[in-house]
Design a protein around this motif. Structure first.
Motif, PDB file in Angstrom:
ATOM      1  N   GLY A 291      12.366   1.044  -4.995  1.00  0.00           N
ATOM      2  CA  GLY A 291      11.098   1.488  -4.450  1.00  0.00           C
ATOM      3  C   GLY A 291      11.143   1.554  -2.949  1.00  0.00           C
ATOM      4  O   GLY A 291      11.884   0.814  -2.301  1.00  0.00           O
ATOM      5  N   PRO A 292      10.361   2.466  -2.337  1.00  0.00           N
ATOM      6  CA  PRO A 292      10.350   2.607  -0.886  1.00  0.00           C
ATOM      7  C   PRO A 292       9.665   1.429  -0.216  1.00  0.00           C
ATOM      8  O   PRO A 292       8.898   0.699  -0.845  1.00  0.00           O
ATOM      9  CB  PRO A 292       9.563   3.909  -0.679  1.00  0.00           C
ATOM     10  N   ASP A 293       9.928   1.270   1.079  1.00  0.00           N
ATOM     11  CA  ASP A 293       9.301   0.196   1.837  1.00  0.00           C
ATOM     12  C   ASP A 293       7.889   0.555   2.260  1.00  0.00           C
ATOM     13  O   ASP A 293       7.047  -0.308   2.464  1.00  0.00           O
ATOM     14  CB  ASP A 293      10.134  -0.142   3.079  1.00  0.00           C
ATOM     15  N   THR A 294       7.601   1.829   2.443  1.00  0.00           N
ATOM     16  CA  THR A 294       6.278   2.239   2.905  1.00  0.00           C
ATOM     17  C   THR A 294       5.847   3.494   2.173  1.00  0.00           C
ATOM     18  O   THR A 294       6.647   4.213   1.600  1.00  0.00           O
ATOM     19  CB  THR A 294       6.274   2.528   4.422  1.00  0.00           C
ATOM     20  N   GLU A 295       4.533   3.746   2.223  1.00  0.00           N
ATOM     21  CA  GLU A 295       3.955   4.973   1.702  1.00  0.00           C
ATOM     22  C   GLU A 295       2.975   5.499   2.723  1.00  0.00           C
ATOM     23  O   GLU A 295       2.394   4.725   3.492  1.00  0.00           O
ATOM     24  CB  GLU A 295       3.229   4.712   0.374  1.00  0.00           C
ATOM     25  N   PRO A 296       2.757   6.820   2.790  1.00  0.00           N
ATOM     26  CA  PRO A 296       1.788   7.339   3.748  1.00  0.00           C
ATOM     27  C   PRO A 296       0.378   6.875   3.401  1.00  0.00           C
ATOM     28  O   PRO A 296       0.028   6.709   2.225  1.00  0.00           O
ATOM     29  CB  PRO A 296       1.935   8.856   3.601  1.00  0.00           C
ATOM     30  N   LEU A 297      -0.440   6.684   4.440  1.00  0.00           N
ATOM     31  CA  LEU A 297      -1.820   6.280   4.220  1.00  0.00           C
ATOM     32  C   LEU A 297      -2.605   7.415   3.593  1.00  0.00           C
ATOM     33  O   LEU A 297      -2.393   8.591   3.910  1.00  0.00           O
ATOM     34  CB  LEU A 297      -2.475   5.880   5.546  1.00  0.00           C
ATOM     35  N   PRO A 298      -3.520   7.116   2.670  1.00  0.00           N
ATOM     36  CA  PRO A 298      -4.365   8.180   2.111  1.00  0.00           C
ATOM     37  C   PRO A 298      -5.279   8.736   3.181  1.00  0.00           C
ATOM     38  O   PRO A 298      -5.688   8.028   4.102  1.00  0.00           O
ATOM     39  CB  PRO A 298      -5.141   7.464   0.999  1.00  0.00           C
ATOM     40  N   GLY A 299      -5.600  10.018   3.081  1.00  0.00           N
ATOM     41  CA  GLY A 299      -6.461  10.647   4.069  1.00  0.00           C
ATOM     42  C   GLY A 299      -7.896  10.169   3.945  1.00  0.00           C
ATOM     43  O   GLY A 299      -8.277   9.493   2.991  1.00  0.00           O
ATOM     44  N   GLY A 301     -11.567   9.796   3.008  1.00  0.00           N
ATOM     45  CA  GLY A 301     -12.288  10.162   1.801  1.00  0.00           C
ATOM     46  C   GLY A 301     -11.457  10.183   0.545  1.00  0.00           C
ATOM     47  O   GLY A 301     -11.981  10.434  -0.542  1.00  0.00           O
ATOM     48  N   ALA A 302     -10.150   9.946   0.691  1.00  0.00           N
ATOM     49  CA  ALA A 302      -9.293   9.967  -0.492  1.00  0.00           C
ATOM     50  C   ALA A 302      -9.534   8.723  -1.334  1.00  0.00           C
ATOM     51  O   ALA A 302      -9.861   7.662  -0.819  1.00  0.00           O
ATOM     52  CB  ALA A 302      -7.824  10.038  -0.073  1.00  0.00           C
ATOM     53  N   PRO A 303      -9.399   8.828  -2.646  1.00  0.00           N
ATOM     54  CA  PRO A 303      -9.592   7.641  -3.495  1.00  0.00           C
ATOM     55  C   PRO A 303      -8.502   6.627  -3.254  1.00  0.00           C
ATOM     56  O   PRO A 303      -7.392   6.977  -2.840  1.00  0.00           O
ATOM     57  CB  PRO A 303      -9.520   8.210  -4.919  1.00  0.00           C
ATOM     58  N   PRO A 304      -8.771   5.341  -3.481  1.00  0.00           N
ATOM     59  CA  PRO A 304      -7.742   4.317  -3.302  1.00  0.00           C
ATOM     60  C   PRO A 304      -6.618   4.499  -4.302  1.00  0.00           C
ATOM     61  O   PRO A 304      -6.796   5.123  -5.357  1.00  0.00           O
ATOM     62  CB  PRO A 304      -8.500   3.006  -3.550  1.00  0.00           C
ATOM     63  N   PRO A 305      -5.450   3.992  -3.976  1.00  0.00           N
ATOM     64  CA  PRO A 305      -4.326   4.094  -4.914  1.00  0.00           C
ATOM     65  C   PRO A 305      -4.677   3.437  -6.242  1.00  0.00           C
ATOM     66  O   PRO A 305      -5.510   2.525  -6.313  1.00  0.00           O
ATOM     67  CB  PRO A 305      -3.196   3.349  -4.200  1.00  0.00           C
ATOM     68  N   PRO A 306      -4.074   3.886  -7.328  1.00  0.00           N
ATOM     69  CA  PRO A 306      -4.384   3.296  -8.639  1.00  0.00           C
ATOM     70  C   PRO A 306      -3.907   1.849  -8.717  1.00  0.00           C
ATOM     71  O   PRO A 306      -3.014   1.439  -7.985  1.00  0.00           O
ATOM     72  CB  PRO A 306      -3.605   4.193  -9.609  1.00  0.00           C
ATOM     73  N   PRO A 307      -4.473   1.061  -9.617  1.00  0.00           N
ATOM     74  CA  PRO A 307      -4.043  -0.336  -9.775  1.00  0.00           C
ATOM     75  C   PRO A 307      -2.578  -0.414 -10.187  1.00  0.00           C
ATOM     76  O   PRO A 307      -2.060   0.455 -10.879  1.00  0.00           O
ATOM     77  CB  PRO A 307      -4.968  -0.874 -10.869  1.00  0.00           C
ATOM     78  N   ARG A 308      -1.947  -1.497  -9.754  1.00  0.00           N
ATOM     79  CA  ARG A 308      -0.559  -1.748 -10.141  1.00  0.00           C
ATOM     80  C   ARG A 308      -0.519  -2.902 -11.136  1.00  0.00           C
ATOM     81  O   ARG A 308      -1.223  -3.894 -10.991  1.00  0.00           O
ATOM     82  CB  ARG A 308       0.279  -2.097  -8.908  1.00  0.00           C
ATOM     83  N   HIS A 309       0.308  -2.787 -12.137  1.00  0.00           N
ATOM     84  CA  HIS A 309       0.508  -3.852 -13.099  1.00  0.00           C
ATOM     85  C   HIS A 309       1.990  -4.218 -13.065  1.00  0.00           C
ATOM     86  O   HIS A 309       2.855  -3.360 -13.112  1.00  0.00           O
ATOM     87  CB  HIS A 309       0.107  -3.408 -14.517  1.00  0.00           C
ATOM     88  N   GLY A 310       2.274  -5.472 -12.992  1.00  0.00           N
ATOM     89  CA  GLY A 310       3.677  -5.860 -12.977  1.00  0.00           C
ATOM     90  C   GLY A 310       3.821  -7.330 -12.714  1.00  0.00           C
ATOM     91  O   GLY A 310       2.896  -7.999 -12.259  1.00  0.00           O
ATOM     92  N   ARG A 311       4.982  -7.826 -13.004  1.00  0.00           N
ATOM     93  CA  ARG A 311       5.216  -9.254 -12.824  1.00  0.00           C
ATOM     94  C   ARG A 311       5.572  -9.609 -11.384  1.00  0.00           C
ATOM     95  O   ARG A 311       5.329 -10.701 -10.939  1.00  0.00           O
ATOM     96  CB  ARG A 311       6.342  -9.695 -13.756  1.00  0.00           C
ATOM     97  N   PHE A 312       6.159  -8.675 -10.661  1.00  0.00           N
ATOM     98  CA  PHE A 312       6.600  -8.999  -9.316  1.00  0.00           C
ATOM     99  C   PHE A 312       6.577  -7.731  -8.469  1.00  0.00           C
ATOM    100  O   PHE A 312       7.267  -6.769  -8.759  1.00  0.00           O
ATOM    101  CB  PHE A 312       8.006  -9.586  -9.350  1.00  0.00           C
ATOM    102  N   VAL A 313       5.726  -7.731  -7.434  1.00  0.00           N
ATOM    103  CA  VAL A 313       5.619  -6.595  -6.533  1.00  0.00           C
ATOM    104  C   VAL A 313       5.692  -7.099  -5.105  1.00  0.00           C
ATOM    105  O   VAL A 313       5.031  -8.084  -4.755  1.00  0.00           O
ATOM    106  CB  VAL A 313       4.300  -5.813  -6.751  1.00  0.00           C
ATOM    107  N   VAL A 314       6.493  -6.443  -4.281  1.00  0.00           N
ATOM    108  CA  VAL A 314       6.610  -6.786  -2.862  1.00  0.00           C
ATOM    109  C   VAL A 314       6.324  -5.535  -2.055  1.00  0.00           C
ATOM    110  O   VAL A 314       6.872  -4.465  -2.352  1.00  0.00           O
ATOM    111  CB  VAL A 314       8.017  -7.326  -2.524  1.00  0.00           C
ATOM    112  N   TRP A 315       5.439  -5.650  -1.061  1.00  0.00           N
ATOM    113  CA  TRP A 315       5.221  -4.491  -0.184  1.00  0.00           C
ATOM    114  C   TRP A 315       4.878  -4.963   1.218  1.00  0.00           C
ATOM    115  O   TRP A 315       4.531  -6.116   1.451  1.00  0.00           O
ATOM    116  CB  TRP A 315       4.170  -3.551  -0.748  1.00  0.00           C
ATOM    117  N   ARG A 316       4.981  -4.031   2.134  1.00  0.00           N
ATOM    118  CA  ARG A 316       4.864  -4.330   3.556  1.00  0.00           C
ATOM    119  C   ARG A 316       3.880  -3.353   4.191  1.00  0.00           C
ATOM    120  O   ARG A 316       3.882  -2.162   3.889  1.00  0.00           O
ATOM    121  CB  ARG A 316       6.245  -4.193   4.190  1.00  0.00           C
ATOM    122  N   HIS A 317       3.041  -3.899   5.072  1.00  0.00           N
ATOM    123  CA  HIS A 317       2.099  -3.051   5.818  1.00  0.00           C
ATOM    124  C   HIS A 317       2.240  -3.366   7.301  1.00  0.00           C
ATOM    125  O   HIS A 317       2.211  -4.525   7.713  1.00  0.00           O
ATOM    126  CB  HIS A 317       0.661  -3.305   5.358  1.00  0.00           C
ATOM    127  N   GLY A 318       2.384  -2.317   8.098  1.00  0.00           N
ATOM    128  CA  GLY A 318       2.531  -2.526   9.541  1.00  0.00           C
ATOM    129  C   GLY A 318       3.820  -3.243   9.857  1.00  0.00           C
ATOM    130  O   GLY A 318       4.880  -2.958   9.294  1.00  0.00           O
TER     131      GLY A 318
END
Length: 349
Positions: A291-299, A301-318
């Motif tokens: 999986g990538p380290d980052t994703e572009p921010l939604p524009g 009025g855009a809807p929030p990203p869908p919920p994530r389901h999983g046992r282990f998720v790591v992500w970074r902001h800023g």
């Protein structure tokens, strides 16, 4: 006839006077400025205030003969009521440097102001302690407790509600079902609760809260945060502190974090069957490391990203400066954007 009327008037006046409280009686005793004071008053009201004179003064609305003042060895003084079940309103003045070694009541309310240190124990009486620069220890069953402008705090209660603010040192709280409100804490705060709710804001030290089913609300914290709960919900509002960790573990309770867009963090989410919802892009590695380290921010009025389901998720902001560790068995974890100005700033009460 006139004599009969006079007698009736005298009896009526005596009856009226009997319904009024007795005139205050005062006991004065010279003591050392750093003297230690013990007060035992089962029923009524006790107010203790530090003053400039090296004198112990006891004022009562009851019979002064029932108030016993004894000088003990080592500069200690004991104030008690005999017999103990008689209600008394005691007004006690001691030197500011004096310490209240013990104030013990059953259901009498206790007020303490401007002394060096205080140790208060009561069953159902309320406790108010103000302007005590040294340690404050309070033990109660169900009495309401309010502590402000004190040095350090050790507090134990079963069901009493507690308000603690403007503490220069550490705070330790043990409660079963009482509600805890703490703000403007200079040192570390440790709270062990069962079903009581906790609201903690504006704390400069480490915050460590454990609860079974109580709700925990945190805001404007400047140091490490550790929360352990079984079924209680956890709400965190404000910036995540760089170089310090925020660890929240919940078995079935929900976790909600509202942080500013400008706050950089790295989050590790672990769950068995829980759900992760985020206003921030969740693009970090999953349990397999893909999986990538980052994703572009939604524009806008855009809807929030869908919920994530999983046992282990790591992500970074800023810049990922703040470290956030979140784990839940079946609860929902929500990351939402917060207005930095929405939460009132910290200021000393």
């Amino acid at each position: 006839m006139k004599s009969v009327v006079l007698v009736v008037r005298i009896l009526a006046l005596a009856w009226l006077l009997s319904g009024l409280p007795a005139l205050a009686q005062e006991i004065r005793q010279p003591i050392e400025r750093n003297g230690r004071i013990t007060v035992v008053c089962q029923v009524g009201e006790v107010a203790i205030t530090g003053g400039d004179e090296a004198v112990l003064t006891v004022t009562t609305d009851g019979n002064p003969a029932t108030v016993k003042v004894k000088q003990l060895a080592g500069g200690a003084y004991d104030i008690s009521i005999d017999p103990p079940v008689i209600p008394h309103r005691l007004r006690i003045t001691v030197p500011r440097e004096a310490s209240l070694q013990e104030v013990r009541t059953r259901n009498a309310n206790v007020t303490v102001r401007a002394v060096a240190a205080a140790n208060v124990a009561t069953v159902s009486g309320g406790v108010l302690v103000e302007q005590v620069p040294g340690p404050v220890n309070v033990t109660t069953m169900s009495g309401r407790i309010r502590l402000t402008e004190v040095g350090t705090v050790q507090l134990r209660t079963v069901s009493g509600d507690t308000q603690v603010q403007a503490v220069t040192g550490s705070v330790m709280v043990s409660a079963v079902s009482g509600k805890l409100e703490a703000s403007h804490i200079g040192g570390d705060l440790t709270a062990q609760l069962v079903s009581g709710n906790a609201s903690i804001r504006c704390s400069r030290g480490r915050v460590d809260v454990s609860t079974f089913s109580g709700e925990v609300r945190l805001s404007r914290l400047e140091n490490e945060v550790v929360v352990e709960t079984t079924s209680g919900n956890v709400f965190f509002v404000g910036a995540l502190t760089p170089v310090k960790r925020c660890t929240i573990n919940a078995l079935s309770g929900d976790i909600r974090l509202a942080v500013p867009e400008t706050c950089g963090f790295e989050t590790r989410f672990k769950s068995f069957s829980g759900t992760l919802k985020s206003d921030f892009p969740v693009g970090g590695a999953d349990a397999s490391g893909s999986g990538p380290d980052t994703e572009p921010l939604p524009g806008p009025g855009a809807p929030p990203p869908p919920p994530r389901h999983g046992r282990f998720v790591v992500w970074r902001h800023g810049d990922g400066a703040a470290k956030v560790l979140l784990s839940t068995f079946s609860g929902t974890v929500s990351f939402v954007r917060a207005d930095p100005e929405a939460e009132p700033p910290c200021h000393q009460p």
